[in-house]
Motif scaffolding. Structure first.
Motif, PDB file in Angstrom:
ATOM      1  N   GLY A 191       0.847  -1.261  -0.045  1.00 49.77           N
ATOM      2  CA  GLY A 191       0.113   0.008   0.120  1.00 49.77           C
ATOM      3  C   GLY A 191       0.730   1.101   0.084  1.00 49.77           C
ATOM      4  N   SER A 192       2.125   1.362  -0.076  1.00 51.04           N
ATOM      5  CA  SER A 192       2.852   2.326   0.101  1.00 51.04           C
ATOM      6  C   SER A 192       4.378   2.067  -0.659  1.00 51.04           C
ATOM      7  CB  SER A 192       3.045   3.054   1.643  1.00 51.04           C
ATOM      8  OG  SER A 192       3.669   4.484   1.237  1.00 51.04           O
ATOM      9  N   ALA A 193       5.044   3.289  -0.683  1.00 52.07           N
ATOM     10  CA  ALA A 193       6.428   3.135  -1.492  1.00 52.07           C
ATOM     11  C   ALA A 193       7.449   2.397  -0.178  1.00 52.07           C
ATOM     12  CB  ALA A 193       6.944   4.187  -1.775  1.00 52.07           C
ATOM     13  N   VAL A 194       6.948   1.225   0.426  1.00 56.81           N
ATOM     14  CA  VAL A 194       7.799   0.750   1.262  1.00 56.81           C
ATOM     15  C   VAL A 194       8.283  -0.705   1.188  1.00 56.81           C
ATOM     16  CG1 VAL A 194       6.732   2.200   3.388  1.00 56.81           C
ATOM     17  CG2 VAL A 194       5.648   0.030   2.614  1.00 56.81           C
ATOM     18  N   GLY A 195       8.759  -1.444   1.961  1.00 56.21           N
ATOM     19  CA  GLY A 195       8.835  -2.841   1.700  1.00 56.21           C
ATOM     20  C   GLY A 195      10.320  -3.047   0.850  1.00 56.21           C
ATOM     21  N   HIS A 197      12.470  -4.612  -2.164  1.00 53.49           N
ATOM     22  CA  HIS A 197      12.507  -4.267  -3.577  1.00 53.49           C
ATOM     23  C   HIS A 197      11.796  -5.407  -4.214  1.00 53.49           C
ATOM     24  CE1 HIS A 197      14.116  -3.075  -7.301  1.00 53.49           C
ATOM     25  NE2 HIS A 197      14.768  -4.206  -7.785  1.00 53.49           N
ATOM     26  N   PRO A 198      11.170  -5.128  -5.481  1.00 54.17           N
ATOM     27  CA  PRO A 198      10.674  -4.002  -5.925  1.00 54.17           C
ATOM     28  C   PRO A 198       9.803  -3.045  -5.421  1.00 54.17           C
ATOM     29  CG  PRO A 198       9.505  -5.585  -7.211  1.00 54.17           C
ATOM     30  CD  PRO A 198      10.226  -6.039  -5.946  1.00 54.17           C
ATOM     31  N   TYR A 199       9.049  -3.074  -4.450  1.00 52.38           N
ATOM     32  CA  TYR A 199       7.968  -2.263  -4.131  1.00 52.38           C
ATOM     33  C   TYR A 199       8.028  -0.686  -4.188  1.00 52.38           C
ATOM     34  CZ  TYR A 199       4.940  -6.314  -3.699  1.00 52.38           C
ATOM     35  OH  TYR A 199       4.335  -7.670  -3.791  1.00 52.38           O
ATOM     36  N   PRO A 200       9.338  -0.319  -3.456  1.00 51.40           N
ATOM     37  CA  PRO A 200       9.342   1.008  -3.455  1.00 51.40           C
ATOM     38  C   PRO A 200       9.201   1.710  -5.003  1.00 51.40           C
ATOM     39  CG  PRO A 200      10.690  -0.048  -1.936  1.00 51.40           C
ATOM     40  CD  PRO A 200      10.253  -1.307  -2.785  1.00 51.40           C
ATOM     41  N   THR A 201       9.881   0.769  -5.626  1.00 51.85           N
ATOM     42  CA  THR A 201      10.113   1.516  -6.963  1.00 51.85           C
ATOM     43  C   THR A 201       8.939   1.200  -7.753  1.00 51.85           C
ATOM     44  OG1 THR A 201      12.468   0.816  -7.011  1.00 51.85           O
ATOM     45  CG2 THR A 201      11.373   1.233  -9.183  1.00 51.85           C
ATOM     46  N   LEU A 202       8.081   0.014  -7.571  1.00 47.22           N
ATOM     47  CA  LEU A 202       6.949  -0.204  -8.282  1.00 47.22           C
ATOM     48  C   LEU A 202       6.040   0.915  -7.980  1.00 47.22           C
ATOM     49  CD1 LEU A 202       4.968  -2.117  -9.782  1.00 47.22           C
ATOM     50  CD2 LEU A 202       4.674  -3.417  -7.705  1.00 47.22           C
ATOM     51  N   VAL A 203       5.660   1.181  -6.666  1.00 46.44           N
ATOM     52  CA  VAL A 203       4.712   2.110  -6.125  1.00 46.44           C
ATOM     53  C   VAL A 203       4.882   3.566  -6.782  1.00 46.44           C
ATOM     54  CG1 VAL A 203       3.535   3.044  -3.822  1.00 46.44           C
ATOM     55  CG2 VAL A 203       4.121   0.685  -4.116  1.00 46.44           C
ATOM     56  N   ARG A 204       6.273   3.860  -6.601  1.00 49.37           N
ATOM     57  CA  ARG A 204       6.609   5.104  -7.220  1.00 49.37           C
ATOM     58  C   ARG A 204       6.109   5.259  -8.650  1.00 49.37           C
ATOM     59  NH1 ARG A 204      12.748   6.468  -7.753  1.00 49.37           N
ATOM     60  NH2 ARG A 204      12.582   4.558  -9.198  1.00 49.37           N
ATOM     61  N   GLY A 205       6.535   4.348  -9.311  1.00 48.96           N
ATOM     62  CA  GLY A 205       6.191   4.124 -10.697  1.00 48.96           C
ATOM     63  C   GLY A 205       4.768   4.817 -10.988  1.00 48.96           C
ATOM     64  N   CYS A 232       2.965  15.283   2.609  1.00 48.43           N
ATOM     65  CA  CYS A 232       2.929  14.575   3.711  1.00 48.43           C
ATOM     66  C   CYS A 232       3.587  13.192   3.702  1.00 48.43           C
ATOM     67  CB  CYS A 232       1.574  14.324   4.401  1.00 48.43           C
ATOM     68  SG  CYS A 232       0.347  13.479   3.362  1.00 48.43           S
ATOM     69  N   VAL A 233       4.025  12.603   4.826  1.00 50.83           N
ATOM     70  CA  VAL A 233       4.935  11.254   4.420  1.00 50.83           C
ATOM     71  C   VAL A 233       4.356  10.514   5.582  1.00 50.83           C
ATOM     72  CG1 VAL A 233       7.104  10.213   4.719  1.00 50.83           C
ATOM     73  CG2 VAL A 233       6.874  12.380   3.736  1.00 50.83           C
ATOM     74  N   GLY A 234       3.403   9.475   5.301  1.00 52.90           N
ATOM     75  CA  GLY A 234       3.400   8.198   6.023  1.00 52.90           C
ATOM     76  C   GLY A 234       4.398   7.176   5.614  1.00 52.90           C
ATOM     77  N   GLY A 235       3.910   6.188   4.804  1.00 57.50           N
ATOM     78  CA  GLY A 235       4.915   5.145   4.195  1.00 57.50           C
ATOM     79  C   GLY A 235       5.742   6.082   2.911  1.00 57.50           C
ATOM     80  N   GLY A 236       5.022   7.252   2.737  1.00 59.05           N
ATOM     81  CA  GLY A 236       5.816   7.965   1.704  1.00 59.05           C
ATOM     82  C   GLY A 236       5.303   8.076   0.198  1.00 59.05           C
ATOM     83  N   SER A 237       4.140   7.284  -0.088  1.00 59.17           N
ATOM     84  CA  SER A 237       4.034   7.268  -1.633  1.00 59.17           C
ATOM     85  C   SER A 237       3.494   8.403  -2.282  1.00 59.17           C
ATOM     86  CB  SER A 237       2.932   6.147  -1.844  1.00 59.17           C
ATOM     87  OG  SER A 237       1.576   6.448  -1.289  1.00 59.17           O
ATOM     88  N   ASN A 238       2.616   9.081  -1.818  1.00 59.82           N
ATOM     89  CA  ASN A 238       2.279  10.306  -2.289  1.00 59.82           C
ATOM     90  C   ASN A 238       3.390  11.292  -2.548  1.00 59.82           C
ATOM     91  OD1 ASN A 238       1.230  13.317  -0.808  1.00 59.82           O
ATOM     92  ND2 ASN A 238       1.265  11.502   0.545  1.00 59.82           N
ATOM     93  N   ALA A 239       4.241  11.620  -1.421  1.00 61.17           N
ATOM     94  CA  ALA A 239       5.375  12.577  -1.461  1.00 61.17           C
ATOM     95  C   ALA A 239       6.389  11.927  -2.649  1.00 61.17           C
ATOM     96  CB  ALA A 239       6.173  12.443  -0.127  1.00 61.17           C
ATOM     97  N   ILE A 240       6.679  10.582  -2.442  1.00 59.77           N
ATOM     98  CA  ILE A 240       7.847  10.144  -3.528  1.00 59.77           C
ATOM     99  C   ILE A 240       7.282  10.417  -4.979  1.00 59.77           C
ATOM    100  CG2 ILE A 240       7.277   7.905  -3.935  1.00 59.77           C
ATOM    101  CD1 ILE A 240      10.800   9.589  -3.152  1.00 59.77           C
TER     102      ILE A 240
END
Ligand SMILES: *Cc1c(COP(=O)(O)O)cnc(C)c1O
Length: 397
Positions: A191-195, A197-205, A232-240
């Protein structure tokens, strides 16, 4: 260790610290991601779903009234509250859902704390005709009964987790266990740009839709880039997702805002992993984590459920270390003030998460060039928070 993000590292952060059984599924996901991200047909399918189903592009709205009340730079909101389902999370859920279809997966699983990511995944599953099972701590289910109802209404199965404290951490463990046994036919929608690899890159995409759109809109509507971007930064997806479009524009100041809760001094009073955490491994990635004296994952607090997470995406950890992005925190009370003020002054009720970004922008504006343009990401709408506040939780002024 200090490789490039294509190998799953952002400086010294990120990586893939997972049990052996998850290594192969995550490698397969990485390969599928690389393939899809390089395929214009995949992006065209995604673009059309965003246009025709989610209702994008979302507008930019200048805050005329709030701006008129004090001097300083202009604030412009990127209106992610206008997305179908009310927040940016649908960008990620639909993107991962489309990728799951492309990989011939027949089932989606997710874990959820407050329920927002569960609702987004249930929505994507309904649209894409993929059955969805959402793991949720039974304590969270009691607190978030409306979202449990909503997920079920959307056809998802909500699986109660009774282990541990019966919250997000325990739900995540169960989702990992499920995925380890079912990865051949199941996609795990994080659910966020965490976890790992590859989730942070996948979610940011998928989330970078926010920044790409906003960048083009600023150029078109204001004839220039913003001087500052605040999210705002929770896990950081909207911010990244917002920052990704501006990282190369060195003149654009980038600001991430964490949940300061009731104060940063004590573990358990806030959810500011970057501002007050230490380096550790959480959910498969090396990043900043809130830990107690024994190194256990610490308790967190925030008035906004979506920011209430004891870690943060590893790319943010790197962007903090490199100094490219500055991170701060605002308190529950400051966020609640911004929530009320935006409603009264502009007729926009932001999510309490987003209210953190708005509050922070107002805090720093006096220090900024009065001619500056400040792009503030309004990650979602506050309808979900209104019911809770109306029923007595912190009083409105
Ligand atoms: C979930 C949520 C957030 C926090 O998640 P990020 O991954 O940090 O973006 C912020 N705002 C809203 C409205 C949310 O629902």
């Amino acid at each position: 260790m200090n490789g490039h993000s294509s190998r799953g590292y952002f400086g010294e952060f990120g990586g893939r610290f997972v049990p052996e059984v998850l290594v192969e599924p995550l490698r397969a996901l990485e390969t599928a991601m690389d393939d899809a991200f390089g395929d214009p047909a995949f992006w065209e399918e995604y673009r059309l779903v965003l246009r025709d189903y989610v209702g994008r592009p979302t507008p930019l709205t200048a805050l005329r009234n709030l701006d008129a009340e004090s001097s300083g730079p202009r604030l412009v909101l990127k209106r992610e509250d206008c997305n179908h389902t009310g927040a940016h999370k649908i960008l990620n859920a639909l993107g991962q859902g489309l990728l799951a279809k492309r990989m011939n997966k027949v089932r989606l699983i997710a874990e959820t704390g407050a329920g927002q990511h569960g609702v987004a995944t249930a929505t994507a599953g309904a649209l894409l005709r993929l059955p969805v099972e959402v793991y949720m701590g039974s304590a969270d289910m009691e607190r978030q009964a409306l979202n449990v109802y909503l997920m079920r209404l959307l056809g998802a199965t909500v699986k109660a987790v009774d282990a541990g404290a019966r919250t997000l951490k325990d739900a995540t463990n169960e989702a990992f266990r499920d995925y380890a046994a079912t990865a051949e036919h199941t996609a795990y929608v994080v659910g966020s740009a965490v976890g790992a690899h590859p989730y942070p890159t996948l979610v940011r995409g998928f989330a970078r839709t926010i920044g790409d759109e906003a960048r083009a809109q600023c150029l078109e509507q204001f004839g220039r880039l913003p001087e500052h971007v605040v999210a705002c930064v929770g896990g950081g997806s909207n911010a990244i997702g917002a920052f990704a479009a501006f990282l190369e524009d060195q003149q654009v100041g980038l600001w991430g805002v964490e949940a300061g809760g009731v104060g940063l001094d004590r573990i358990g009073d806030h959810a500011a992993s970057l501002s007050a955490g230490s380096i550790g491994v959480l959910h498969g990635a090396r990043t900043f984590v809130l830990m107690d004296e024994e190194g256990q994952i610490g308790a967190t607090h925030s008035v906004s459920a979506g920011l209430d997470y004891p870690g943060v995406g590893p790319e943010h950890a790197h962007l903090k270390s490199s100094g490219r992005v500055r991170y701060g925190a605002v308190s529950d009370d400051e966020a609640l003030d911004a929530f009320c003020d935006l409603a009264r002054a502009e007729g926009i009720v932001p999510a309490l998460e987003s209210a953190h970004a708005i509050a922070f922008s107002r805090k720093i504006r006096q220090k900024l060039d009065p001619e500056a343009l400040v792009l503030v990401i309004c990650s979602g709408r506050g309808d979900k928070d209104v019911a809770r506040l109306a029923l007595g939780a912190p009083a409105l002024r």
